[in-house]
Write an enzyme that holds these catalytic residues in place. Sequence first.
Site, PDB file in Angstrom:
ATOM      1  N   TYR A 113       0.884  -1.176   0.000  1.00 49.72           N
ATOM      2  CA  TYR A 113       0.000   0.000   0.000  1.00 49.72           C
ATOM      3  C   TYR A 113       0.922   1.227   0.000  1.00 49.72           C
ATOM      4  CZ  TYR A 113      -4.227   2.547   1.489  1.00 49.72           C
ATOM      5  OH  TYR A 113      -5.288   3.411   1.560  1.00 49.72           O
ATOM      6  N   ARG A 137      -5.573   9.986 -11.375  1.00 53.24           N
ATOM      7  CA  ARG A 137      -4.950  10.733 -10.260  1.00 53.24           C
ATOM      8  C   ARG A 137      -4.494   9.694  -9.246  1.00 53.24           C
ATOM      9  NH1 ARG A 137      -5.283  10.060  -5.392  1.00 53.24           N
ATOM     10  NH2 ARG A 137      -7.203  10.935  -4.622  1.00 53.24           N
ATOM     11  N   LYS A 143      -5.402  -1.806  -2.672  1.00 51.34           N
ATOM     12  CA  LYS A 143      -6.605  -1.568  -1.849  1.00 51.34           C
ATOM     13  C   LYS A 143      -7.296  -2.903  -1.550  1.00 51.34           C
ATOM     14  CE  LYS A 143      -6.855   3.063  -1.628  1.00 51.34           C
ATOM     15  NZ  LYS A 143      -7.117   3.913  -0.474  1.00 51.34           N
ATOM     16  N   GLU A 192     -11.756   4.632  -7.112  1.00 43.50           N
ATOM     17  CA  GLU A 192     -10.493   5.017  -6.476  1.00 43.50           C
ATOM     18  C   GLU A 192      -9.611   5.817  -7.423  1.00 43.50           C
ATOM     19  OE1 GLU A 192      -9.886   3.863  -3.138  1.00 43.50           O
ATOM     20  OE2 GLU A 192      -8.399   5.457  -3.297  1.00 43.50           O
ATOM     21  N   ASP A 193      -9.121   6.909  -6.930  1.00 40.99           N
ATOM     22  CA  ASP A 193      -8.110   7.711  -7.640  1.00 40.99           C
ATOM     23  C   ASP A 193      -8.541   8.135  -9.043  1.00 40.99           C
ATOM     24  OD1 ASP A 193      -6.826   7.386  -5.282  1.00 40.99           O
ATOM     25  OD2 ASP A 193      -4.976   6.578  -6.092  1.00 40.99           O
ATOM     26  N   ASP A 248     -13.927   6.283  -2.557  1.00 41.95           N
ATOM     27  CA  ASP A 248     -13.080   6.229  -1.369  1.00 41.95           C
ATOM     28  C   ASP A 248     -12.383   7.560  -1.101  1.00 41.95           C
ATOM     29  OD1 ASP A 248     -11.607   5.025   0.718  1.00 41.95           O
ATOM     30  OD2 ASP A 248      -9.934   4.663  -0.636  1.00 41.95           O
ATOM     31  N   ASP A 249     -11.912   8.221  -2.147  1.00 42.65           N
ATOM     32  CA  ASP A 249     -11.143   9.454  -1.942  1.00 42.65           C
ATOM     33  C   ASP A 249     -12.016  10.579  -1.407  1.00 42.65           C
ATOM     34  OD1 ASP A 249      -8.517   8.584  -3.037  1.00 42.65           O
ATOM     35  OD2 ASP A 249      -9.809   8.157  -4.739  1.00 42.65           O
ATOM     36  N   ASN A 264      -0.328  11.618  -0.231  1.00 35.52           N
ATOM     37  CA  ASN A 264       0.464  10.413  -0.459  1.00 35.52           C
ATOM     38  C   ASN A 264       1.141  10.477  -1.814  1.00 35.52           C
ATOM     39  OD1 ASN A 264      -0.463   9.097   1.941  1.00 35.52           O
ATOM     40  ND2 ASN A 264      -2.425   8.793   0.908  1.00 35.52           N
TER      41      ASN A 264
HETATM   42  N1  LIG Z   1      -4.601  10.193   3.461  1.00 35.74           N
HETATM   43  C1  LIG Z   1      -5.606   9.737   2.752  1.00 35.74           C
HETATM   44  O1  LIG Z   1      -6.367   8.850   3.175  1.00 35.74           O
HETATM   45  C2  LIG Z   1      -5.854  10.300   1.386  1.00 35.74           C
HETATM   46  C3  LIG Z   1      -4.944  11.132   0.791  1.00 35.74           C
HETATM   47  N2  LIG Z   1      -5.199  11.634  -0.449  1.00 35.74           N
HETATM   48  C4  LIG Z   1      -4.160  12.440  -1.047  1.00 35.74           C
HETATM   49  O2  LIG Z   1      -4.643  13.749  -1.238  1.00 35.74           O
HETATM   50  C5  LIG Z   1      -3.987  14.333  -2.335  1.00 35.74           C
HETATM   51  C6  LIG Z   1      -5.015  15.062  -3.183  1.00 35.74           C
HETATM   52  O3  LIG Z   1      -5.986  14.189  -3.676  1.00 35.74           O
HETATM   53  P1  LIG Z   1      -7.248  14.759  -4.499  1.00 35.74           P
HETATM   54  O4  LIG Z   1      -8.009  15.710  -3.674  1.00 35.74           O
HETATM   55  O5  LIG Z   1      -7.998  13.604  -5.027  1.00 35.74           O
HETATM   56  O6  LIG Z   1      -6.481  15.504  -5.664  1.00 35.74           O
HETATM   57  P2  LIG Z   1      -7.017  16.651  -6.610  1.00 35.74           P
HETATM   58  O7  LIG Z   1      -6.067  16.698  -7.736  1.00 35.74           O
HETATM   59  O8  LIG Z   1      -8.473  16.446  -6.872  1.00 35.74           O
HETATM   60  O9  LIG Z   1      -6.857  17.987  -5.734  1.00 35.74           O
HETATM   61  C7  LIG Z   1      -5.650  18.590  -5.407  1.00 35.74           C
HETATM   62  C8  LIG Z   1      -5.957  19.999  -4.894  1.00 35.74           C
HETATM   63  O10 LIG Z   1      -4.778  20.550  -4.349  1.00 35.74           O
HETATM   64  C9  LIG Z   1      -4.647  21.897  -4.835  1.00 35.74           C
HETATM   65  N3  LIG Z   1      -3.251  22.294  -4.829  1.00 35.74           N
HETATM   66  C10 LIG Z   1      -2.277  21.964  -5.691  1.00 35.74           C
HETATM   67  N4  LIG Z   1      -1.135  22.597  -5.362  1.00 35.74           N
HETATM   68  C11 LIG Z   1      -1.390  23.338  -4.279  1.00 35.74           C
HETATM   69  C12 LIG Z   1      -0.621  24.223  -3.494  1.00 35.74           C
HETATM   70  N5  LIG Z   1       0.660  24.452  -3.758  1.00 35.74           N
HETATM   71  N6  LIG Z   1      -1.214  24.823  -2.441  1.00 35.74           N
HETATM   72  C13 LIG Z   1      -2.515  24.597  -2.156  1.00 35.74           C
HETATM   73  N7  LIG Z   1      -3.290  23.775  -2.869  1.00 35.74           N
HETATM   74  C14 LIG Z   1      -2.738  23.153  -3.920  1.00 35.74           C
HETATM   75  C15 LIG Z   1      -5.231  21.859  -6.224  1.00 35.74           C
HETATM   76  O11 LIG Z   1      -5.573  23.149  -6.677  1.00 35.74           O
HETATM   77  C16 LIG Z   1      -6.445  20.973  -5.980  1.00 35.74           C
HETATM   78  O12 LIG Z   1      -7.489  21.746  -5.468  1.00 35.74           O
HETATM   79  C17 LIG Z   1      -3.230  13.217  -3.044  1.00 35.74           C
HETATM   80  O13 LIG Z   1      -1.863  13.311  -2.726  1.00 35.74           O
HETATM   81  C18 LIG Z   1      -3.769  11.954  -2.423  1.00 35.74           C
HETATM   82  O14 LIG Z   1      -2.795  10.951  -2.313  1.00 35.74           O
HETATM   83  C19 LIG Z   1      -6.361  11.382  -1.121  1.00 35.74           C
HETATM   84  C20 LIG Z   1      -7.296  10.555  -0.575  1.00 35.74           C
HETATM   85  C21 LIG Z   1      -7.089   9.913   0.720  1.00 35.74           C
HETATM   86  C1  LIG Z   2      -5.056   6.880   0.356  1.00 35.24           C
HETATM   87  C2  LIG Z   2      -5.652   7.240  -0.919  1.00 35.24           C
HETATM   88  O1  LIG Z   2      -6.730   6.765  -1.253  1.00 35.24           O
HETATM   89  C3  LIG Z   2      -5.009   8.191  -1.771  1.00 35.24           C
HETATM   90  O2  LIG Z   2      -3.965   8.735  -1.418  1.00 35.24           O
HETATM   91  O3  LIG Z   2      -5.536   8.433  -2.866  1.00 35.24           O
HETATM   92 MG   LIG Z   3      -7.143   7.054  -3.275  1.00 31.80          MG
END
Ligand SMILES: NC(=O)C1=CN([C@@H]2O[C@H](COP(=O)(O)OP(=O)(O)OC[C@H]3O[C@@H](n4cnc5c(N)ncnc54)[C@H](O)[C@@H]3O)[C@@H](O)[C@H]2O)C=CC1
Ligand SMILES: CC(=O)C(=O)O
Ligand SMILES: [Mg+2]
Length: 603
Positions: free
Chosen positions: A130, A183, A201, A272-273, A295-296, A445
């Site tokens: 993971y 993504r 996953k 997912e993603d 999930d996201d 991540n």
């Molecule tokens: N810890 C967890 O369980 C999870 C973590 N994530 C992580 O969250 C991150 C984002 O995922 P999504 O929302 O799906 O991506 P997304 O691409 O839909 O959104 C990213 C957002 O970040 C903004 N952004 C980019 N650069 C920036 C900066 N310098 N300052 C402020 N904002 C900025 C963008 O404008 C956009 O609004 C990924 O790295 C993903 O791995 C996602 C889901 C679960």
């Molecule tokens: C953890 C997860 O779902 C993500 O980073 O997209």
């Molecule tokens: Mg994800």
Amino acid sequence: MWNLTRFASSRLSRTRRLFSSVIPGPCIVHKRGTDILHDPWFNKDTGFPLTERDRLGLRGLLPPRVISFEQQYDRFMESYHSLEKNTKDQPDSVVALAKWRILNRLHDRNETLYYRVLMDNIKDFAPIIYTPTVGLVCQNYSGLFRRPRGMYFSAKDKGEMMSMIYNWPAQHVDMIVLTDGSRILGLGDLGVQGIGIPIGKLDMYVAAAGINPQRVLPVMLDVGTNNQKLLEDRLYLGLRQPRLEGEEYLEIVDEFMEAVFTRWPKAIVQFEDFQMKWAFETLDRYRKKFCMFNDDIQGTAGVALAGLLGTVRAQGRTLADFPDQRIVVVGAGSAGLGVLSMAVQAVARMTGKNETAAQNFFLLDKDGLITKERKNLDPAAAPFAKDPGQIVGLREGASLLEVVKKVKPDVLLGLSGVGGVFSEELLKALRESGSTRPAIFAMSNPTMNAECTAADAFKHAGENIVFASGSPFENVNLGNGKVGYVNQANNMYLFPGIGLGSLVSGARFITDGMLQAAAECLASYMSDEEIQKGILYPSIDSIRHITAEVGASVLRAAVAEELAEGHGDVGPKELAHMSKEETVGYVFRNMWYPIYSPLVQEK
Ligand SMILES: NC(=O)C1=CN([C@@H]2O[C@H](COP(=O)(O)OP(=O)(O)OC[C@H]3O[C@@H](n4cnc5c(N)ncnc54)[C@H](O)[C@@H]3O)[C@@H](O)[C@H]2O)C=CC1
Ligand SMILES: CC(=O)C(=O)O
Ligand SMILES: [Mg+2]
């Protein structure tokens, strides 16, 4: 509403005890001889007893000595540990991929042993199968590819999916994780190489939720990629074309969903993603038609909310103080918006006021603070856009540093996908936070995309912070015997329970009520003592236990909403009559446990 039930302390040993007496039922196979040895679902390697070797035409195809499951387990762990020893001077990425390869080879050969090894060593192996290693695997997938796993539906398969779905060898499928690779974690568009994410996953589904590995299906929807590097890579295994857009795209997803639910009407599909626009659009399109969730958006929201509520408790305050928390969310994508929506719903429920529920939340994207003055304001972000002037000196597009200095937030939560965006200066500015115990959630991540490291957070923002990250970091040694505790705020604490609870309830859909129940369950899981130490989430070692509890909460919510149609021999009325404890027991009994079953051949 937030009932902080305290569970017994030895959750892990309780889980182990529950499974130690599992008596394996028979497993029907329709093959013999080498076909069995080459099938990881049934293969036991040297573990086939002599009688079974006779019955299944295996005599002479294996060395004569029968090795017990425990001995096989020990042999694997020995080879794993010698790999660790032999690679200790190599770069981290080389070691990580070597570890992934040895686990993947076992996965390809003998699933029962693989899942036992994974379950019993989940803390060490989750970072390999993971996040973070799965990200590296996806980036290198075309080069690493040896054998396919899961199914691949491409834009070229239009009109064929209804028959293609029958190419999958399993009669029953319970859980599908689907991506279009657009993504992948914070790594962007990885096209077909994103298949590593559904595989990882679903490994967590087996390890955490006990979904039978013969009933899981990772799926890649390859609609092209806009990643120029991949399009030019001669090893790239996906379609060499730009991504489909608009109706063309949706027609592919529609066709896939119809095909899946025609063959397996009771399956659950986890999206997912997906890039944000399709994440929201597909959730909206399918959630009232099929049993599915994103999930996201939804899993992440529940995990973050549980952490935010834990943060209030860590400050020595009651949950009723949650609406007063000033929270800055960095990243207005599918994850950030999902978190804010759920947090706002929680505040509205607590205060009874919808209009003011978002007033203490601040949302930023790559262009800074989002206000109502934002040009082309995304409708999904609009409910969280600030009135300019609402806080003196904060204008449209204000930088993160300006916002933190003005707002003095209790919580800084990153879902931006941008590594290091919580700079030293920003973390130092958080020392001026109005909170007695500010919290930093660097949730992006994989590790290199985390908004800051754990060590930097404690060093620059102060030792009294609460810290959580999406990918694992080691706890931080603060000197004098003090430890800066690192939480893993990852949707892995919820998605397995959401899927399992939906499955064993036979829910028709996955509703906000079921997701809220999952989040509440996670939020109430930790004791005050743990929370005081800054520990917001359970240890991953107890993931089966927490997943059973979450699954039971989801099931009970489905029953309450009259959406539970039952599962197997258990009908909706029986589900409705189960007490809370009985529901947890029922969920546990439905978990698959990795143990060799006697194989019975049917022609
Ligand atoms: N810890 C967890 O369980 C999870 C973590 N994530 C992580 O969250 C991150 C984002 O995922 P999504 O929302 O799906 O991506 P997304 O691409 O839909 O959104 C990213 C957002 O970040 C903004 N952004 C980019 N650069 C920036 C900066 N310098 N300052 C402020 N904002 C900025 C963008 O404008 C956009 O609004 C990924 O790295 C993903 O791995 C996602 C889901 C679960
Ligand atoms: C953890 C997860 O779902 C993500 O980073 O997209
Ligand atoms: Mg994800």
